[in-house]
Scaffold this motif. Sequence first.
Motif, PDB file in Angstrom:
ATOM      1  N   TYR A 104       5.135  -3.355   1.091  1.00  0.00           N
ATOM      2  CA  TYR A 104       3.716  -2.665   0.970  1.00  0.00           C
ATOM      3  C   TYR A 104       2.980  -3.957   1.508  1.00  0.00           C
ATOM      4  CZ  TYR A 104       2.964  -5.385  -3.448  1.00  0.00           C
ATOM      5  OH  TYR A 104       2.944  -6.728  -4.427  1.00  0.00           O
ATOM      6  N   TYR A 106      -1.224  -5.563   1.527  1.00  0.00           N
ATOM      7  CA  TYR A 106      -2.419  -5.537   0.590  1.00  0.00           C
ATOM      8  C   TYR A 106      -3.534  -6.652   1.084  1.00  0.00           C
ATOM      9  CZ  TYR A 106      -0.229  -9.760  -1.634  1.00  0.00           C
ATOM     10  OH  TYR A 106       0.234 -11.131  -1.921  1.00  0.00           O
ATOM     11  N   TYR A 141      -4.421  -1.387  -0.632  1.00  0.00           N
ATOM     12  CA  TYR A 141      -2.865  -1.199  -0.599  1.00  0.00           C
ATOM     13  C   TYR A 141      -2.265  -0.308   0.496  1.00  0.00           C
ATOM     14  CZ  TYR A 141      -3.750  -4.036  -4.855  1.00  0.00           C
ATOM     15  OH  TYR A 141      -4.198  -4.490  -5.746  1.00  0.00           O
TER      16      TYR A 141
END
Length: 388
Positions: A104, A106, A141
């Motif tokens: 991920y 962010y 995110y």
Amino acid sequence: MASTSSSFTLTNFVLPVFSSRGRKKIASCNPMRKCHLPKIPISVPISSYSRLDSNGYRLASCLNASLVDPAEDKSSPNMDSLTKSPQHEVLSSTWNWRGYSIRYQYSGNSGPALVLVHGFGANSDHWRKNIPVLARSHRVYSIDLIGYGYSDKPNPREFGVNPFYTFETWANQINEFCIDVVKDEAFFICNSIGGVVGLQAAVMEPQICKGIVLLNISLRMLHIKKQPWYGRPVIRSFQNFLRNTALGKFFYKTVASPQAVKSILCQCYHDTTQVTDELVQKILLPGLEPGAADVFLEFICYSGGPLPEELLPQVKCPVLVAWGDKDPWEPIELGRAYGNFSSVEDFIVLPDVGHCPQDEAPHLVNSLVESFVARHASAKTRASLETV
């Protein structure tokens, strides 16, 4: 003028799609309508494209009214400078979810939390034009759904007869991501099949999702429920043939090439100047990882699970639907029906935009998201924003 060259296309792989009868919310397609797989020319791609203007259309944002399209403002920083800025640096990390590694990205350290959910065949890099801009006033995110991007890609055959790559699996992933990583409620910003994921997650854990923005959500026209009984055996047979024979792997090998990816993107982007070599690489490279072909074939043969029109009545949070009116895959004429659901506060038409508005027209999407979140942020969150 675009150059031309001789080529052949994979247009003989046709899935039959039949009209759905008796549905009040979603308009049915014509009987025996065919859903073609993308045309994939095996030749030199078009060399140049003319830029198509969006007629100056802009969505006003109460948080960032001065936001302009970087492509039109020569003095604005390019995307590299935005992502490298210390104030809005975009970081990448991994999260261990049920024993699987999930990638991920962010950015941002204040304001409401946003979770960006990509579409089929894409990954969190598809939000690279949105993350650093939205991070100015949000905690942003962007996650790779399991099976896509640089997240793990477990072999679907390891799970026996029970399908693994389903909207329920991805919805659980999103909700647990909010609990484990975001550690807060969040707004879901979703494109294509990511919209079905976001809706499913909101239905399963309504206390987590504060609102959803759906960008050209998938209509799921190949869903088994949208086919009459006499068409279902044909679809199942074709799916089994594609998944269990060398034809499927051959098809994927043909798709997973720079020329094919660029051709497919040029189909679904109205402004083809946005289909850059960088974008092609962002989409293609994760698809060359081990296991990607099995995930691809598993999903295109997945005709079960929820439909958007089944999930929308169950959603408790506010929903905003936005649709690029030049989307050739998910026609806006059918998508407009989603604006009739009570959970949907508005249906926004994005003029001269294709299937992936967040990447093709980020100046429109970023403003739209900022405005939507500002309207629905809690009093506590708004107070914290004012002190920043």
